[in-house]
Design a protein around this motif. Structure first.
Motif, PDB file in Angstrom:
ATOM      1  N   SER A 521      64.923   0.737 -41.470  1.00 36.80           N
ATOM      2  CA  SER A 521      63.613   1.249 -41.057  1.00 36.80           C
ATOM      3  C   SER A 521      63.142   2.339 -42.003  1.00 36.80           C
ATOM      4  CB  SER A 521      63.695   1.814 -39.631  1.00 36.80           C
ATOM      5  OG  SER A 521      64.122   0.835 -38.734  1.00 36.80           O
ATOM      6  N   SER A 522      64.068   3.210 -42.381  1.00 38.43           N
ATOM      7  CA  SER A 522      63.712   4.296 -43.288  1.00 38.43           C
ATOM      8  C   SER A 522      63.294   3.744 -44.653  1.00 38.43           C
ATOM      9  CB  SER A 522      64.918   5.233 -43.434  1.00 38.43           C
ATOM     10  OG  SER A 522      64.721   6.143 -44.457  1.00 38.43           O
ATOM     11  N   LYS A 523      64.044   2.744 -45.114  1.00 41.22           N
ATOM     12  CA  LYS A 523      63.731   2.171 -46.428  1.00 41.22           C
ATOM     13  C   LYS A 523      62.386   1.456 -46.408  1.00 41.22           C
ATOM     14  CE  LYS A 523      66.176  -1.306 -47.996  1.00 41.22           C
ATOM     15  NZ  LYS A 523      67.299  -2.101 -48.531  1.00 41.22           N
ATOM     16  N   THR A 524      62.096   0.762 -45.280  1.00 38.61           N
ATOM     17  CA  THR A 524      60.853  -0.007 -45.192  1.00 38.61           C
ATOM     18  C   THR A 524      59.642   0.893 -44.952  1.00 38.61           C
ATOM     19  OG1 THR A 524      62.126  -1.821 -44.247  1.00 38.61           O
ATOM     20  CG2 THR A 524      59.731  -1.938 -44.030  1.00 38.61           C
ATOM     21  N   PHE A 525      59.767   1.799 -43.989  1.00 33.60           N
ATOM     22  CA  PHE A 525      58.616   2.598 -43.572  1.00 33.60           C
ATOM     23  C   PHE A 525      58.521   3.922 -44.335  1.00 33.60           C
ATOM     24  CE2 PHE A 525      59.437  -0.090 -39.838  1.00 33.60           C
ATOM     25  CZ  PHE A 525      58.205  -0.719 -39.762  1.00 33.60           C
ATOM     26  N   ASP A 526      59.586   4.725 -44.276  1.00 29.61           N
ATOM     27  CA  ASP A 526      59.513   6.059 -44.885  1.00 29.61           C
ATOM     28  C   ASP A 526      59.420   5.988 -46.402  1.00 29.61           C
ATOM     29  OD1 ASP A 526      59.688   6.980 -42.392  1.00 29.61           O
ATOM     30  OD2 ASP A 526      61.658   7.921 -42.551  1.00 29.61           O
ATOM     31  N   TYR A 527      60.233   5.088 -47.006  1.00 24.14           N
ATOM     32  CA  TYR A 527      60.225   4.984 -48.461  1.00 24.14           C
ATOM     33  C   TYR A 527      59.360   3.827 -48.951  1.00 24.14           C
ATOM     34  CZ  TYR A 527      64.262   8.051 -48.024  1.00 24.14           C
ATOM     35  OH  TYR A 527      65.078   9.092 -47.724  1.00 24.14           O
ATOM     36  N   GLY A 528      58.777   3.036 -48.045  1.00 27.24           N
ATOM     37  CA  GLY A 528      57.981   1.870 -48.433  1.00 27.24           C
ATOM     38  C   GLY A 528      56.514   2.068 -48.133  1.00 27.24           C
ATOM     39  N   TRP A 529      56.064   1.435 -47.013  1.00 24.61           N
ATOM     40  CA  TRP A 529      54.647   1.520 -46.662  1.00 24.61           C
ATOM     41  C   TRP A 529      54.224   2.956 -46.355  1.00 24.61           C
ATOM     42  CZ3 TRP A 529      51.793  -2.461 -47.767  1.00 24.61           C
ATOM     43  CH2 TRP A 529      52.367  -3.720 -47.804  1.00 24.61           C
ATOM     44  N   GLY A 530      55.144   3.706 -45.757  1.00 26.66           N
ATOM     45  CA  GLY A 530      54.825   5.104 -45.457  1.00 26.66           C
ATOM     46  C   GLY A 530      54.540   5.912 -46.714  1.00 26.66           C
ATOM     47  N   GLU A 531      55.300   5.621 -47.781  1.00 26.31           N
ATOM     48  CA  GLU A 531      55.058   6.314 -49.050  1.00 26.31           C
ATOM     49  C   GLU A 531      53.753   5.850 -49.689  1.00 26.31           C
ATOM     50  OE1 GLU A 531      56.529   8.714 -50.451  1.00 26.31           O
ATOM     51  OE2 GLU A 531      58.396   8.905 -49.327  1.00 26.31           O
ATOM     52  N   LEU A 532      53.484   4.519 -49.555  1.00 27.40           N
ATOM     53  CA  LEU A 532      52.293   3.974 -50.209  1.00 27.40           C
ATOM     54  C   LEU A 532      51.011   4.492 -49.575  1.00 27.40           C
ATOM     55  CD1 LEU A 532      51.302   2.002 -52.393  1.00 27.40           C
ATOM     56  CD2 LEU A 532      51.354   0.206 -50.667  1.00 27.40           C
ATOM     57  N   PHE A 533      50.987   4.501 -48.218  1.00 26.81           N
ATOM     58  CA  PHE A 533      49.766   4.933 -47.528  1.00 26.81           C
ATOM     59  C   PHE A 533      49.874   6.367 -46.998  1.00 26.81           C
ATOM     60  CE2 PHE A 533      49.553   0.279 -47.013  1.00 26.81           C
ATOM     61  CZ  PHE A 533      48.331   0.076 -47.638  1.00 26.81           C
ATOM     62  N   GLY A 534      51.019   6.966 -47.141  1.00 23.66           N
ATOM     63  CA  GLY A 534      51.225   8.312 -46.610  1.00 23.66           C
ATOM     64  C   GLY A 534      51.120   9.371 -47.679  1.00 23.66           C
ATOM     65  N   GLY A 535      52.120  10.238 -47.720  1.00 25.29           N
ATOM     66  CA  GLY A 535      52.074  11.406 -48.587  1.00 25.29           C
ATOM     67  C   GLY A 535      51.974  11.070 -50.062  1.00 25.29           C
ATOM     68  N   GLN A 536      52.860  10.187 -50.558  1.00 21.92           N
ATOM     69  CA  GLN A 536      52.853   9.876 -51.988  1.00 21.92           C
ATOM     70  C   GLN A 536      51.587   9.135 -52.401  1.00 21.92           C
ATOM     71  OE1 GLN A 536      54.883  10.759 -54.422  1.00 21.92           O
ATOM     72  NE2 GLN A 536      56.135  11.984 -53.024  1.00 21.92           N
ATOM     73  N   GLY A 537      51.098   8.220 -51.502  1.00 26.72           N
ATOM     74  CA  GLY A 537      49.868   7.497 -51.819  1.00 26.72           C
ATOM     75  C   GLY A 537      48.675   8.428 -51.926  1.00 26.72           C
ATOM     76  N   LEU A 538      48.532   9.332 -50.956  1.00 33.14           N
ATOM     77  CA  LEU A 538      47.441  10.317 -51.010  1.00 33.14           C
ATOM     78  C   LEU A 538      47.565  11.229 -52.229  1.00 33.14           C
ATOM     79  CD1 LEU A 538      47.183  11.330 -47.251  1.00 33.14           C
ATOM     80  CD2 LEU A 538      45.454  10.120 -48.588  1.00 33.14           C
ATOM     81  N   SER A 540      48.929  10.487 -55.131  1.00 30.71           N
ATOM     82  CA  SER A 540      48.517   9.730 -56.334  1.00 30.71           C
ATOM     83  C   SER A 540      46.997   9.596 -56.394  1.00 30.71           C
ATOM     84  CB  SER A 540      49.166   8.347 -56.324  1.00 30.71           C
ATOM     85  OG  SER A 540      50.560   8.453 -56.257  1.00 30.71           O
ATOM     86  N   LEU A 541      46.363   9.337 -55.231  1.00 36.03           N
ATOM     87  CA  LEU A 541      44.909   9.202 -55.197  1.00 36.03           C
ATOM     88  C   LEU A 541      44.212  10.504 -55.593  1.00 36.03           C
ATOM     89  CD1 LEU A 541      42.386   7.537 -54.407  1.00 36.03           C
ATOM     90  CD2 LEU A 541      42.687   8.406 -52.072  1.00 36.03           C
ATOM     91  N   PHE A 542      44.701  11.619 -55.050  1.00 40.22           N
ATOM     92  CA  PHE A 542      44.102  12.918 -55.373  1.00 40.22           C
ATOM     93  C   PHE A 542      44.305  13.279 -56.839  1.00 40.22           C
ATOM     94  CE2 PHE A 542      44.666  14.252 -50.710  1.00 40.22           C
ATOM     95  CZ  PHE A 542      43.395  13.771 -50.399  1.00 40.22           C
ATOM     96  N   ILE A 543      45.484  12.966 -57.385  1.00 39.25           N
ATOM     97  CA  ILE A 543      45.731  13.233 -58.805  1.00 39.25           C
ATOM     98  C   ILE A 543      44.762  12.431 -59.682  1.00 39.25           C
ATOM     99  CG2 ILE A 543      47.405  12.802 -60.662  1.00 39.25           C
ATOM    100  CD1 ILE A 543      48.032  15.304 -59.143  1.00 39.25           C
ATOM    101  N   TYR A 544      44.551  11.161 -59.299  1.00 33.65           N
ATOM    102  CA  TYR A 544      43.640  10.308 -60.066  1.00 33.65           C
ATOM    103  C   TYR A 544      42.203  10.838 -60.003  1.00 33.65           C
ATOM    104  CZ  TYR A 544      40.848   6.241 -61.345  1.00 33.65           C
ATOM    105  OH  TYR A 544      39.926   5.417 -61.924  1.00 33.65           O
ATOM    106  N   MET A 545      41.749  11.220 -58.792  1.00 40.96           N
ATOM    107  CA  MET A 545      40.390  11.727 -58.638  1.00 40.96           C
ATOM    108  C   MET A 545      40.187  13.051 -59.385  1.00 40.96           C
ATOM    109  SD  MET A 545      39.701  10.888 -54.627  1.00 40.96           S
ATOM    110  CE  MET A 545      38.126  11.718 -54.605  1.00 40.96           C
ATOM    111  N   ILE A 546      41.217  13.938 -59.289  1.00 42.65           N
ATOM    112  CA  ILE A 546      41.099  15.236 -59.969  1.00 42.65           C
ATOM    113  C   ILE A 546      41.052  15.048 -61.470  1.00 42.65           C
ATOM    114  CG2 ILE A 546      42.402  17.349 -60.479  1.00 42.65           C
ATOM    115  CD1 ILE A 546      43.273  17.297 -57.521  1.00 42.65           C
TER     116      ILE A 546
END
Length: 578
Positions: A521-538, A540-546
């Motif tokens: 569960s941790s690998k799928t959600f916390d390190y997977g989709w959670g990373e993509l749409f969660g903290g790391q995804g946001l 990356s998006l903010f870094i790109y916009m800035i």
């Protein structure tokens, strides 16, 4: 000198306090006093969260026994743990353990019980992993995860008791006749007691917890952690009688007693044999409690604490002298080298068997006579007496391997009884292991009860003890090398010797599957989709916009000029031409 003074100060303080509390307990017992102290901490939705203490003869006598054994264990640790660089830390952890047990003993309130209950679980985990290696970590994790089931049951029962407006369960004994909530709470308390007292199917953590230092084992597995579940059920006894939970606990307790006695006859680790004997006695306490004799269960709990602490201390003395070797096959002829330890070991072992006029006899004989007098079927009757025979069998097997024959340790190695602190701790418990049972029986049962049984049932207890002793000695002394006994009955030996495969089931169902599931569960959600749409995804998006905005900001003038030329010379002329 500083560390020595901590041991000495703890020993004297606990010893003095245990003496005072024991005298107070006798006074409360003789005059039938009970003191109830409570003060309100805060109120939550009309339910008062209060800190409550109950001082009656039961809590005071149990507390005095815990502190007496703890004081001797700390004094004993000065010698046994002499090579420990963090002795200060060790003593503080043991004192925290005693404090948690004290909270549990004197609490008639589920919230304050949880304080001691969780404290026991947390500190026991710290003590099991004290020798920091892989085996200790695995044993500590098994202990912690098994006990968390009981902790969760206590938490749920606290939530259920929110309906009543208070968590003082002793106020609701009159209300429990037709209360569905109280039935649920009783079932949860039984589950919690089964996990803490290591009943089937939660038994595998108790032998695994032997990874802790031996002084800790002498404290934990005699009078504190493992007896906490039995003590809680003694307090909740009126609910057990009303909701007919007794038959379930009786079956579980008898099976635990039988399973532990059988397993100890195949074990070769000295500390694990004693741990399995503790498990067997816990099953005996649970089963006699479920038959409706809580005072008798409490009597055996106190008597067992005395001789079992002595047994662990003697085992620790042997292990300490044999360079930390715990295999009984390396022992032999110890009586010639360590006579004092051997005397104490054999007295406590015979007391465990129920030899007449030692501490264990008074409680064990009375329990088995009450079993003969109770309404039980042949299966339960057989389990009670056969398990008693198994207790005598593994005790005399242990005697054969450790005391008789030739010494099987290194020929150049010598050992002796010269440890002053270890000897003092053992001698202090020796006299109580001999006289404590009769003294407690006179105190707790001042009026002699007439138990009328046929002579063959009256003598059955002693006959079973002597038959079991003889059987254990004979089986150990016969040489099975020609018949290859273990190989010819390999399936039975592996089944009986591994606690009916319970450690494998426990590690797979309690540890492996939940941890594997949580890892996936941790690998799928916390390190997977959670990373993509969660903290790391946001991020990356903010870094790109800035960076994009920074690009426009840095090249602002050039872009403005190019835009001006584009509109003035291309777009506007095209517009007019069109």
């Amino acid at each position: 000198m500083y560390l020595f003074s901590i041991c000495l100060l703890s020993f004297f303080s606990l010893f003095l306090f245990s003496t005072l509390v024991f005298l107070l307990g006798i006074y409360y017992l003789l005059f039938d006093y009970s003191v109830f102290i409570e003060w309100e901490l805060f109120s939550l939705n009309g339910s008062m969260v209060v800190m409550t203490f109950i001082f009656d003869w039961m809590s005071l006598m149990f507390m005095s026994f815990v502190m007496y054994i703890s004081s001797l264990v700390i004094y004993y640790s000065e010698d046994y743990m002499s090579g420990e660089s963090n002795m200060n830390r060790f003593i503080m952890i043991v004192l925290m353990f005693i404090l948690s047990m004290g909270f549990l003993i004197i609490s008639p309130n589920l919230i304050s019980i949880l304080l001691g209950w969780d404290g026991l679980g947390l500190v026991s985990y710290c003590l099991v992993i004290y020798y920091q290696n892989v085996k200790s970590y695995n044993a500590g994790m098994l202990t912690a995860l098994s006990n968390r089931i009981g902790d969760v049951a206590i938490l749920i029962s606290i939530a259920w008791m929110l309906n009543f407006g208070s968590w003082n369960y002793i106020y609701y004994y009159d209300y429990i006749n037709n209360s569905f909530e109280m039935k649920i709470i009783t079932m949860l308390i039984v589950l919690a007691a089964m996990t803490k007292s290591a009943q089937i199917p939660f038994s595998s953590w108790l032998p695994a917890a032997m990874a802790a230092p031996t002084p800790v084992s002498a404290l934990v597995h005699s009078s504190t952690l493992v007896t906490a579940g039995v003590y809680l059920l003694i307090r909740f006894n009126p609910m057990l009688n009303l909701f007919n939970c007794g038959w379930f606990l009786l079956l579980i307790g008898c099976l635990t007693m039988f399973m532990a006695g059988l397993g100890a006859n195949f074990e070769f680790d000295l500390k694990k044999i004693i741990a399995l004997s503790t498990l067997s006695q816990l099953g005996l306490m649970m089963s006699i409690l479920s038959l409706g004799y809580p005072i008798l269960a409490f009597f055996h709990l106190l008597a067992h604490a005395l001789f079992k602490a002595l047994l662990f201390m003697c085992a620790g003395s042997m292990i300490h002298n044999l360079n930390d070797s715990q295999d009984i096959r390396f022992m032999g002829s110890i009586v010639n080298f360590m006579p004092l330890t051997s005397v104490c070991f054999n007295v406590s072992s015979l007391s465990l068997c129920g030899l007449p006029f030692l501490a264990g006899f008074y409680s064990k004989d009375l329990i088995l006579e009450m079993v003969c007098l109770s309404w039980i079927n042949c299966f339960i009757f057989f389990l009670f007496f056969f398990s008693t025979g198994l207790t005598a069998s593994y005790s005399f097997r242990l005697f054969y391997y450790s005391m008789s024959g030739d010494n099987n340790f290194n020929s150049s190695f010598s050992f002796n009884d010269k440890g002053y602190y270890i000897s003092f701790g053992m001698i202090s418990l020796l006299f109580i292991a001999v006289f404590g049972g009769s003294f407690l029986s006179w105190l707790i049962f001042p009026i002699p009860y007439m138990i009328s049984l046929p002579y063959y049932l009256k003598l059955l207890t002693i006959i079973v003890v002597f038959l079991g002793s003889y059987l254990g000695y004979i089986i150990s002394s016969i040489n099975f090398s020609y018949d290859l006994f273990s190989l010819s009955l390999l399936s039975f030996v592996s089944f009986g010797g591994s606690m009916w495969f319970m450690p494998f089931l426990s590690t797979n169902f309690i540890s492996y599957f939940p941890l594997k599931y949580s890892y996936n569960s941790s690998k799928t959600f916390d390190y997977g989709w959670g990373e993509l749409f969660g903290g790391q995804g946001l991020y990356s998006l903010f870094i790109y916009m800035i960076s994009y905005i920074q690009y426009w900001y840095d090249s602002n003038f050039k872009i403005y000029l190019l835009t001006f030329i584009f509109w003035m010379f291309i777009m506007i002329p095209l517009f007019f031409l069109w």
